[in-house]
Design a protein around this motif. Structure first.
Motif, mmCIF file in Angstrom:
data_model
loop_
_atom_site.group_PDB
_atom_site.id
_atom_site.type_symbol
_atom_site.label_atom_id
_atom_site.label_comp_id
_atom_site.label_asym_id
_atom_site.label_seq_id
_atom_site.Cartn_x
_atom_site.Cartn_y
_atom_site.Cartn_z
ATOM 1 N N THR A 315 -3.286 0.767 -3.679
ATOM 2 C CA THR A 315 -1.930 0.790 -4.229
ATOM 3 C C THR A 315 -1.940 0.086 -5.585
ATOM 4 O OG1 THR A 315 -1.201 -1.340 -3.325
ATOM 5 C CG2 THR A 315 -1.072 0.571 -1.856
ATOM 6 N N SER A 316 -0.778 0.005 -6.199
ATOM 7 C CA SER A 316 -0.677 -0.684 -7.489
ATOM 8 C C SER A 316 -0.937 -2.181 -7.357
ATOM 9 C CB SER A 316 0.711 -0.453 -8.101
ATOM 10 O OG SER A 316 1.718 -0.979 -7.258
ATOM 11 N N GLN A 317 -0.901 -2.710 -6.118
ATOM 12 C CA GLN A 317 -1.147 -4.128 -5.890
ATOM 13 C C GLN A 317 -2.575 -4.409 -5.424
ATOM 14 O OE1 GLN A 317 2.114 -4.782 -3.078
ATOM 15 N NE2 GLN A 317 3.261 -5.857 -4.658
ATOM 16 N N SER A 318 -3.410 -3.389 -5.367
ATOM 17 C CA SER A 318 -4.803 -3.585 -4.963
ATOM 18 C C SER A 318 -5.609 -4.154 -6.124
ATOM 19 C CB SER A 318 -5.416 -2.262 -4.503
ATOM 20 O OG SER A 318 -4.733 -1.742 -3.380
ATOM 21 N N LEU A 326 -15.754 -2.288 -4.952
ATOM 22 C CA LEU A 326 -14.791 -2.329 -3.858
ATOM 23 C C LEU A 326 -13.405 -2.690 -4.369
ATOM 24 C CD1 LEU A 326 -16.717 -4.297 -1.071
ATOM 25 C CD2 LEU A 326 -16.139 -1.869 -1.035
ATOM 26 N N TRP A 327 -12.409 -2.199 -3.655
ATOM 27 C CA TRP A 327 -11.032 -2.636 -3.867
ATOM 28 C C TRP A 327 -10.639 -3.527 -2.676
ATOM 29 C CZ3 TRP A 327 -12.932 2.066 -5.069
ATOM 30 C CH2 TRP A 327 -12.714 2.542 -6.371
ATOM 31 N N TYR A 328 -9.645 -4.338 -2.885
ATOM 32 C CA TYR A 328 -9.144 -5.142 -1.767
ATOM 33 C C TYR A 328 -7.678 -5.479 -1.963
ATOM 34 C CZ TYR A 328 -9.589 -9.330 -4.739
ATOM 35 O OH TYR A 328 -9.462 -10.256 -5.737
ATOM 36 N N ASN A 329 -6.988 -5.668 -0.839
ATOM 37 C CA ASN A 329 -5.615 -6.173 -0.830
ATOM 38 C C ASN A 329 -5.645 -7.630 -0.390
ATOM 39 O OD1 ASN A 329 -4.562 -3.687 -1.562
ATOM 40 N ND2 ASN A 329 -4.233 -3.031 0.553
ATOM 41 N N ASP A 330 -4.898 -8.441 -1.098
ATOM 42 C CA ASP A 330 -4.852 -9.882 -0.834
ATOM 43 C C ASP A 330 -3.460 -10.223 -0.311
ATOM 44 O OD1 ASP A 330 -6.371 -12.397 -1.145
ATOM 45 O OD2 ASP A 330 -4.715 -12.951 -2.446
ATOM 46 N N GLU A 356 1.110 -15.132 -8.524
ATOM 47 C CA GLU A 356 0.834 -14.209 -7.416
ATOM 48 C C GLU A 356 1.037 -12.756 -7.804
ATOM 49 O OE1 GLU A 356 1.952 -16.658 -3.408
ATOM 50 O OE2 GLU A 356 3.644 -15.987 -4.616
ATOM 51 N N ASN A 357 1.593 -12.497 -8.958
ATOM 52 C CA ASN A 357 1.770 -11.098 -9.357
ATOM 53 C C ASN A 357 1.577 -10.936 -10.854
ATOM 54 O OD1 ASN A 357 4.183 -11.995 -10.548
ATOM 55 N ND2 ASN A 357 5.309 -10.184 -9.912
ATOM 56 N N PHE A 358 1.347 -9.700 -11.245
ATOM 57 C CA PHE A 358 1.170 -9.296 -12.639
ATOM 58 C C PHE A 358 2.352 -8.384 -12.961
ATOM 59 C CE2 PHE A 358 -2.360 -7.958 -15.791
ATOM 60 C CZ PHE A 358 -1.432 -7.715 -16.793
ATOM 61 N N ALA A 380 -6.104 -12.951 -7.897
ATOM 62 C CA ALA A 380 -5.787 -11.672 -7.277
ATOM 63 C C ALA A 380 -4.286 -11.461 -7.176
ATOM 64 C CB ALA A 380 -6.397 -11.595 -5.880
ATOM 65 N N LEU A 381 -3.899 -10.195 -7.302
ATOM 66 C CA LEU A 381 -2.521 -9.812 -7.019
ATOM 67 C C LEU A 381 -2.301 -9.859 -5.512
ATOM 68 C CD1 LEU A 381 -2.388 -6.628 -9.260
ATOM 69 C CD2 LEU A 381 -1.289 -8.795 -9.761
ATOM 70 N N LYS A 382 -1.112 -10.240 -5.099
ATOM 71 C CA LYS A 382 -0.777 -10.237 -3.680
ATOM 72 C C LYS A 382 -0.152 -8.895 -3.306
ATOM 73 C CE LYS A 382 -2.024 -14.536 -3.187
ATOM 74 N NZ LYS A 382 -3.295 -14.866 -2.522
ATOM 75 N N THR A 383 -0.425 -8.479 -2.087
ATOM 76 C CA THR A 383 0.140 -7.244 -1.563
ATOM 77 C C THR A 383 1.365 -7.575 -0.721
ATOM 78 O OG1 THR A 383 -2.017 -6.158 -1.554
ATOM 79 C CG2 THR A 383 -0.307 -5.209 -0.144
ATOM 80 N N THR A 384 2.443 -6.862 -0.973
ATOM 81 C CA THR A 384 3.719 -7.131 -0.315
ATOM 82 C C THR A 384 4.048 -6.017 0.682
ATOM 83 O OG1 THR A 384 4.954 -5.992 -2.052
ATOM 84 C CG2 THR A 384 4.526 -8.337 -2.373
ATOM 85 N N GLN A 385 5.223 -6.115 1.298
ATOM 86 C CA GLN A 385 5.700 -5.046 2.168
ATOM 87 C C GLN A 385 7.130 -4.695 1.798
ATOM 88 O OE1 GLN A 385 5.225 -7.280 6.000
ATOM 89 N NE2 GLN A 385 7.387 -6.773 6.324
ATOM 90 N N ALA A 386 7.533 -3.479 2.122
ATOM 91 C CA ALA A 386 8.826 -2.961 1.653
ATOM 92 C C ALA A 386 10.006 -3.516 2.434
ATOM 93 C CB ALA A 386 8.817 -1.434 1.726
ATOM 94 N N GLN A 387 9.837 -3.770 3.714
ATOM 95 C CA GLN A 387 10.935 -4.183 4.572
ATOM 96 C C GLN A 387 10.712 -5.594 5.105
ATOM 97 O OE1 GLN A 387 13.588 -2.183 4.911
ATOM 98 N NE2 GLN A 387 12.581 -0.619 3.643
ATOM 99 N N ARG A 388 11.816 -6.252 5.463
ATOM 100 C CA ARG A 388 11.691 -7.562 6.098
ATOM 101 C C ARG A 388 11.352 -7.381 7.578
ATOM 102 N NH1 ARG A 388 10.020 -8.065 2.799
ATOM 103 N NH2 ARG A 388 11.074 -6.680 1.377
ATOM 104 N N THR A 389 10.844 -8.437 8.175
ATOM 105 C CA THR A 389 10.435 -8.436 9.578
ATOM 106 C C THR A 389 11.072 -9.620 10.291
ATOM 107 O OG1 THR A 389 8.309 -7.415 9.047
ATOM 108 C CG2 THR A 389 8.465 -8.585 11.146
#
Length: 533
Positions: A315-318, A326-330, A356-358, A380-389
């Motif tokens: 994704t754009s946050q990888s 390699l790619w990775y999500n943090d 934590e973000n660019f 590293a960029l952090k990977t987020t999520q779209a919805q709350r939990t």
């Protein structure tokens, strides 16, 4: 010009002196009056007005930003400079828009525009990728919960509007008195200002006195404060060692009624591979506590990583590791751990800019590469999520909103957890990067606003402090001082009612957007005329 500079400095000093957690919030009600008077004087003089207004406003806002947010320097030098200079600039440009409208429109319309455009700026600052809403005016009352119980209807934008209504009323009263020397009119307008302050406070005191937790279900919760130095210890201790420490802190507080234990943000700092999480030793260590206490639910802060070989899955946050191809999500995440084999996760989704973000990386990355995020002090960029939990525990009616650090500043963002069924707020944070400064105290103070807006009790676990329990009125019920290792236990009230603010969100800001846009458009299309200052 010298007098105008002194007025600009006075406004900056009043704003800074009003700010929590060291100031007196009532100063906010008069803080903008000197700057408004200086701008009116510049406009009357009619020479280089935009340049002079810009300089005066920047002086005011720099003098506000510096003493209230200097402590960012302890975490990131470039981030501190960006926050200080950029935020001062954005506030200045917002005030300059008022100056442009005031040159073309009657005073009443211009002042209406000022309140609307400032609220629009605050909403924008909550939403864009360079978000830094720390100094939104409504935050300034966080140490006075007895004054702002009506935030359950308005959110912090009600407080921001309150500040502008008082400042505008007093500015009009003052400038008209200077021009006409009409004492009865001055007394009348000061009386209106007193009512504008007193009525909301009286309403708040009524709401505060009437609010009760009687009849609400309760849970027993423990918050842990391991007091780990983020610069000297955090990344030198294994996750297993940390798990052992957490158990040492928690065990004396555990009994058959304890339902939740909270740890700080990324307390497991050594990156765990996402797909290996259920099988790690540290998870097994914590799970041993559920053998003796099967009703126990841990909410744990954890750093995780997920390696990706197929670019199509990024994704754009990888992030990319060219050495290994390699790619990775943090991830900066919270996990729910209990006797059940599953481990529900929540990934932090409001990220600290340049750490934590660019921001706007698709636009900026081709131009400057990784410069911004490298200077910000992270890799590293952090990977987020779209919805709350919302985390639903076992053997309990408690359903927790796992809010991670910086996210606790965002009112409307937090309401999304409530819409997912959360009946209490669980804040995991690590404020140790800033040292023992106003930074960690202000973040705790702002958290109290979320309690009022949502009418939810809060359990807050902070690495080095201040860990706390907060009731739904925004009162600090119990705290663990900064720099002390230990744990706190408290019985939290659960609430499933939905406040007006949770339903409607930042509706005041959306109305302000509409007003500001159309007034500005009309002013720019209107032929410039002589207007009363």
């Amino acid at each position: 010009m010298k007098k105008n500079i002194l007025l600009a400095l006075l406004s900056g000093a009043l704003l800074a002196a009003a700010w929590p957690t060291y100031g007196f919030a009532a100063l906010l009600f008069v803080a903008f009056v000197p700057l408004l008077w200086a701008e009116a004087r510049v406009r009357q003089q009619g020479l280089h007005t935009k340049r002079k207004t810009f300089a005066l406003a920047y002086l005011t806002f720099f003098c506000w930003n510096f003493p209230t947010t200097w402590w960012i320097w302890n975490s990131t030098h470039i981030g501190a400079a960006m926050a200080l200079l950029t935020n001062s600039l954005l506030m200045t440009l917002t005030f300059l828009l008022y100056h442009l409208v005031a040159k073309r429109m009657p005073r009443k319309v211009a002042l209406l525009f000022l309140a609307a455009v400032w609220l629009s700026f605050e909403k924008f600052h909550l939403s864009w990728e360079v978000s830094w809403p720390w100094l939104n005016l409504g935050n300034g009352f966080s140490e006075l919960p007895t004054w702002i119980q009506w935030y359950e209807y308005t959110g912090t934008f009600g407080g921001s509007l309150w500040v502008w209504l008082l400042n505008i009323t007093l500015f009009v009263a003052f400038t008209d008195y200077l021009q006409h020397q009409n004492r009865p009119q001055l007394a009348q307008r000061v009386g209106i200002a007193v009512l504008l302050w007193a009525v909301p406070v009286l309403i708040s005191l009524f709401l505060y006195s009437r609010y009760t937790e009687e009849g609400q279900q309760r849970i027993s919760a423990v918050v842990l404060q391991p007091n780990i130095d983020p610069y000297a210890e955090k990344y030198d201790r294994s996750n297993s060692q940390i798990a052992e420490l957490l158990l040492q802190l928690a065990t004396p507080q555990l009994d058959k009624n304890t339902q939740f234990v909270l740890t700080p943000e990324t307390v497991f700092a050594q990156n765990i591979r996402l797909h290996e999480l259920p099988f790690t030793h540290e998870v097994a260590q914590l799970r041993t506590s559920t053998e003796a206490f099967p009703q126990l639910n841990w909410i744990v802060g954890v750093a995780m990583i997920d390696f990706i070989k197929d670019k199509a899955l990024t994704t754009s946050q990888s992030n990319y590791l060219p050495t290994y191809g390699l790619w990775y999500n943090d991830y900066n995440s919270a996990l729910l751990l209990n006797r059940q084999p599953s481990l529900p996760l929540y990934h932090k989704s409001k990220l600290v800019v340049a750490v934590e973000n660019f921001p706007y990386q698709q636009l900026l990355k081709p131009l400057i590469g990784e410069t911004l995020i490298n200077l910000g002090g992270t890799v590293a960029l952090k990977t987020t999520q779209a919805q709350r939990t919302a985390f639903a525990g076992v053997d309990t009616q408690g359903k927790a909103a796992p809010i991670i650090c910086y996210e606790s500043i965002y009112g409307e963002f937090v309401t999304d957890y409530i819409k997912q069924g959360a009946n209490f707020l669980a804040v995991l944070t690590n404020d140790a990067w800033w040292g023992d400064t106003q930074g960690h105290q202000q973040l705790l103070s702002y958290t109290r606003l979320r309690a009022i807006e949502t009418r939810r009790s809060i359990a807050r676990s902070a690495n080095t402090g201040i860990s706390a329990f907060i009731n739904a009125r925004g009162d600090l019920v119990s705290t663990l001082p900064y720099g002390r290792q230990g744990s706190l236990k408290h019985s939290l009230a659960l609430n499933s009612e939905i406040t007006f603010y949770v339903r409607m969100g930042d509706y005041i800001a959306r109305i302000a957007y509409f007003l500001a846009f159309f007034v500005f458009l009309y002013a720019m299309l209107k032929k410039r005329e002589d207007v009363r200052c």
